[in-house]
Design a protein around this motif. Structure first.
Motif, short mmCIF file in Angstrom:
data_model
loop_
_atom_site.label_atom_id
_atom_site.label_comp_id
_atom_site.label_asym_id
_atom_site.label_seq_id
_atom_site.Cartn_x
_atom_site.Cartn_y
_atom_site.Cartn_z
N ASN A 58 21.19 -126.33 52.22
CA ASN A 58 21.58 -126.91 51.77
C ASN A 58 19.90 -126.50 51.41
O ASN A 58 19.26 -127.74 49.84
CB ASN A 58 21.94 -128.52 51.39
N ALA A 59 19.34 -126.59 52.27
CA ALA A 59 17.45 -126.29 52.14
C ALA A 59 17.18 -125.55 51.40
O ALA A 59 17.99 -124.91 50.53
CB ALA A 59 17.07 -125.86 53.84
N ARG A 60 15.90 -125.92 50.33
CA ARG A 60 15.43 -125.21 49.30
C ARG A 60 14.02 -124.54 49.39
O ARG A 60 13.41 -123.58 48.78
CB ARG A 60 14.59 -126.48 48.22
N GLY A 61 14.39 -124.08 50.70
CA GLY A 61 13.50 -122.38 51.38
C GLY A 61 13.67 -121.39 50.52
O GLY A 61 13.21 -120.25 50.64
N GLY A 62 15.32 -121.26 50.09
CA GLY A 62 15.55 -120.18 49.02
C GLY A 62 15.99 -118.92 50.12
O GLY A 62 16.20 -118.72 51.17
N ARG A 63 15.66 -117.95 49.16
CA ARG A 63 16.15 -116.52 50.06
C ARG A 63 14.84 -115.82 51.04
O ARG A 63 14.96 -115.33 52.19
CB ARG A 63 16.23 -115.07 48.70
N SER A 64 13.52 -116.40 51.09
CA SER A 64 12.54 -115.96 51.68
C SER A 64 12.87 -117.04 52.88
O SER A 64 12.73 -116.22 54.73
CB SER A 64 11.19 -116.48 50.91
N ALA A 65 13.52 -118.38 52.91
CA ALA A 65 13.37 -118.29 54.32
C ALA A 65 14.76 -118.31 54.95
O ALA A 65 14.71 -118.30 56.55
CB ALA A 65 13.50 -120.54 53.94
N GLY A 66 15.15 -117.85 54.22
CA GLY A 66 17.12 -116.88 55.11
C GLY A 66 16.16 -115.68 55.39
O GLY A 66 16.67 -115.38 56.82
N PHE A 67 15.12 -115.03 55.33
CA PHE A 67 14.87 -113.44 55.98
C PHE A 67 14.57 -114.19 56.70
O PHE A 67 14.42 -113.56 58.06
CB PHE A 67 14.07 -113.32 54.80
N ALA A 68 13.48 -115.32 56.97
CA ALA A 68 12.87 -115.72 58.39
C ALA A 68 13.78 -116.37 59.63
O ALA A 68 13.04 -115.55 60.58
CB ALA A 68 11.62 -116.68 57.91
N LEU A 69 14.49 -116.78 59.04
CA LEU A 69 15.22 -117.04 59.67
C LEU A 69 16.45 -115.76 60.44
O LEU A 69 16.71 -116.20 61.58
CB LEU A 69 16.67 -118.22 59.07
N SER A 70 16.45 -115.01 59.35
CA SER A 70 17.91 -114.17 60.06
C SER A 70 16.13 -113.34 61.61
O SER A 70 16.44 -112.81 62.55
CB SER A 70 17.76 -112.75 58.67
N ILE A 71 15.16 -112.78 60.70
CA ILE A 71 13.85 -111.89 62.20
C ILE A 71 13.81 -113.28 63.28
O ILE A 71 14.43 -112.41 63.96
CB ILE A 71 12.87 -112.52 61.81
N LEU A 72 14.46 -114.57 62.92
CA LEU A 72 13.88 -115.47 64.34
C LEU A 72 15.31 -114.95 65.44
O LEU A 72 15.64 -115.78 66.47
CB LEU A 72 14.35 -116.71 64.20
N VAL A 73 16.92 -115.01 64.23
CA VAL A 73 18.09 -114.88 64.74
C VAL A 73 17.57 -113.81 66.02
O VAL A 73 18.51 -113.50 67.02
CB VAL A 73 18.93 -114.94 64.41
N ILE A 74 17.62 -112.06 65.31
CA ILE A 74 17.03 -111.32 66.11
C ILE A 74 16.64 -110.75 67.17
O ILE A 74 16.68 -110.66 68.13
CB ILE A 74 16.85 -110.40 64.84
N LEU A 75 14.98 -111.95 67.23
CA LEU A 75 14.05 -112.13 68.55
C LEU A 75 14.71 -112.92 69.47
O LEU A 75 14.83 -111.73 70.87
CB LEU A 75 12.96 -112.72 67.71
N VAL A 76 15.75 -113.83 69.08
CA VAL A 76 16.08 -113.96 69.90
C VAL A 76 17.62 -113.34 70.81
O VAL A 76 17.88 -113.13 72.35
CB VAL A 76 17.11 -115.71 69.18
N TYR A 77 18.16 -112.63 70.10
CA TYR A 77 19.00 -112.10 70.73
C TYR A 77 18.72 -110.69 71.43
O TYR A 77 18.89 -110.85 72.76
CB TYR A 77 20.04 -111.29 69.39
N TYR A 78 17.24 -110.52 70.94
CA TYR A 78 17.20 -109.20 71.32
C TYR A 78 15.93 -109.69 73.00
O TYR A 78 16.32 -108.67 73.81
CB TYR A 78 16.10 -108.37 71.17
N ILE A 79 15.93 -110.68 73.05
CA ILE A 79 15.27 -110.68 74.57
C ILE A 79 16.29 -111.45 75.21
O ILE A 79 15.64 -111.32 76.27
CB ILE A 79 14.99 -112.90 73.95
N ILE A 80 17.32 -112.35 74.76
CA ILE A 80 18.15 -112.71 76.02
C ILE A 80 18.72 -111.01 76.21
O ILE A 80 19.73 -110.83 77.34
CB ILE A 80 19.53 -113.33 74.96
N PHE A 81 19.06 -109.66 75.36
CA PHE A 81 19.63 -108.30 75.53
C PHE A 81 18.90 -108.02 77.03
O PHE A 81 19.53 -107.19 77.75
CB PHE A 81 19.30 -107.85 74.22
#
Length: 542
Positions: A58-81
């Motif tokens: 429900n946050a008002r960040g929009g698609r750009s916020a979703g894009f930034a969050l996606s980058i964060l998730v990918i970064l965490v995944y590759y660090i663990i991997f």
């Protein structure tokens, strides 16, 4: 030629993982590669499941916020991997745990968040959510309130004027100009621009590093490179990454900033208030000019030394010997076999020809016993070279015992192959503008044509300017976005960025091969896109 692990089929990997003649490290790497063949495809399903609860926010960040969050998730995944893969190489954990642990963690997080979202609860735990809402965001709001109050008091003091000790009021009146800069709108645009710019730089750098780590992880594990070397390598490489992606980053920032303003109708309100879009573009153009200037400083003062360190650490990661060369490009010194020291100006890899070659010979006590200098040395076959126009001297201690000159070409045998001299050259990216220009002038005076080096010389000035040009290209598209949003602007940025790289590659090849003059070849992309920007502005409603 032996295949790498990525080039092997599944049955070959299984055979390699069970081969008792191989050491444990190679068997572990083969086992990791087997699980990666299944773990990476499964990650698509895991990321999709994790994206569901994060997308229904429900946050008002929009698609750009979703894009930034996606980058964060990918970064965490590759660090663990990557951490698990390094542990599996040493046998600390089984290979299946190292590869599948990131998927399991992401899957658990996705199911947990999906269950909370299904109950219309916050994605975070209640205590964590309460702490963030009450403490963290509360502190941020209090700091913002204090800053706003401080600015308000400062403005009131400026309106009242400054009072001297005698009680008299001192009022300073500045001459009024037609266009005030920076006004409130300018500061608001600059704040939004640099906020998006920071997110874009972080996202671009993260994606680039993740791709580069994936490319080098096999060499890192096989050559047992320490974490300190890997960290230093990417620490220095980050400078060149930021420099390379900066035109695309400026383009994305320009389109995203005005896309967000259009989505919230702020751009429409400013235009309805009588503010021209050309006036709104001034702060963005100035900010882009500042970024272009900083890129020029980065190219001149930081990148030559940083690229030299990157080449050194890259050789360690690939298991190769570090390049032996002097720091200055016009002073190439290499110590070869038979107690011989080589000095040369330039090596033409296509002709296999050395310019300005000097050979210093030493005995076993490292005393100078001979010196040979030729204007040009051309490789024939094997270890034989043709020397053209030079002289030779022999020494006994400090005394010169003989000297001879030759005008006609003569054959001479060297102990080093031609490729040995190619590795000693300092690449243009490791030289600053003055060093490279001096090196080119010296080669020109010797009659050597080096259009590829001239292209690199002019590119050191032209490439930072492209960041400003890309801002001008993005502005007319930004004003035409309407309410399509920031993600639409990112898509346009990618298309324009691909076009930019294509045009730069074509004209660089034309300049390197001598078809176009180096100045024209390097500055043509900037000129083409600048003209394209001016043409695009014709259809903008100001």
């Amino acid at each position: 030629i032996s295949k790498s692990l990525r080039e092997m089929r599944l049955r070959d990997l299984r055979r390699k993982s069970r081969d008792p003649t191989l050491d444990e490290k190679h068997r572990n790497l083969a086992e990791v590669e087997i699980h990666k063949r299944f773990g990476f495809p499964a990650a698509c399903l895991v990321f999709g499941l994790l994206g569901l609860p994060l997308g229904f926010s429900n946050a008002r960040g929009g698609r750009s916020a979703g894009f930034a969050l996606s980058i964060l998730v990918i970064l965490v995944y590759y660090i663990i991997f990557n951490t698990g893969e390094e542990a599996a190489r040493d046998g600390a954990v089984p290979a299946w745990i190292a590869v599948w642990l990131p998927n399991v963690l992401m899957l658990g997080a996705g199911l947990f968040l999906l269950a909370r979202r299904n109950r219309d609860k916050s994605l975070m735990l209640q205590n964590v959510d309460r702490y963030i809402q009450q403490n963290l965001w509360g502190r941020i709001r209090r700091v913002q309130a204090r800053n706003e109050e401080r600015v308000k008091r400062r403005r009131e003091a400026q309106k009242r004027g400054l009072r001297s000790r005698n009680g008299k009021q001192l009022v300073v009146r500045l001459p009024q100009i037609g266009i005030r800069f920076p006004n409130t709108v300018d500061r608001y645009l600059l704040k939004a621009f640099f906020r998006v710019f920071g997110v874009a730089v972080f996202s671009g750098l993260t994606v680039y590093l993740a791709a580069d780590i994936t490319e080098n992880v096999e060499d890192i594990l096989q050559n047992e490179v320490s974490s300190s070397i890997v960290f230093s390598y990417y620490q220095y490489k980050s400078f060149s990454i930021i420099y390379e992606i900066m035109p695309i980053i400026v383009l994305i920032t320009t389109l995203t900033t005005f896309g967000l303003l259009s989505r919230t109708n702020e751009l429409t309100a400013l235009k309805a208030s009588g503010v021209s879009v050309f006036r709104l573009a001034i702060p963005v153009v100035l900010a882009s000019g500042l970024i272009a200037g900083l890129c020029g400083v980065l190219q001149s003062e930081v990148l030559p030394a940083a690229n030299s360190k990157v080449a050194e650490y890259q050789a360690m990661i690939e298991g190769k010997e570090a390049r032996q060369s002097a720091r200055r490009a016009d002073r190439q010194w290499l110590y070869g076999k038979g107690n011989q020291l080589y000095n040369y100006r330039f090596y033409d890899s296509e002709r296999r020809e050395l310019q300005g070659l000097q050979i210093f010979k030493f005995d076993d006590s490292y005393r100078l016993i001979g010196r040979l200098m030729v204007e040009r040395a051309t490789h024939i076959e094997g270890g034989w070279w043709t020397f053209s126009k030079g002289w030779a001297r022999t020494f006994d201690g400090a005394d010169m015992t003989g000297v001879s000159f030759f005008e006609e070409p003569m054959k001479y045998r060297l102990l080093e192959p031609p490729e040995y001299f190619e590795g000693g050259l300092t690449p243009p990216e490791e030289m600053d503008y003055a060093e490279l220009r001096s090196y080119i002038n010296e080669l020109r005076s010797a009659g050597q044509k080096v259009p590829e080096l001239e292209v690199e010389l002019h590119n050191k000035v032209a490439y930072p300017v492209i960041s400003l040009v890309m801002a001008l290209v993005g502005l007319p598209f930004a004003f035409k976005l309407g309410r399509r949003g920031a993600l639409y602007g990112i898509g346009i940025s990618i298309l324009l960025g691909i076009g930019l790289l294509l045009v730069i590659g074509i004209f660089t090849a034309l300049g390197t091969n001598g078809i176009l003059p180096p100045q024209l070849a390097i500055w043509s992309p900037a000129g083409i896109f600048a003209i394209f920007s001016l043409y695009s502005f014709l259809g903008v409603r100001s």
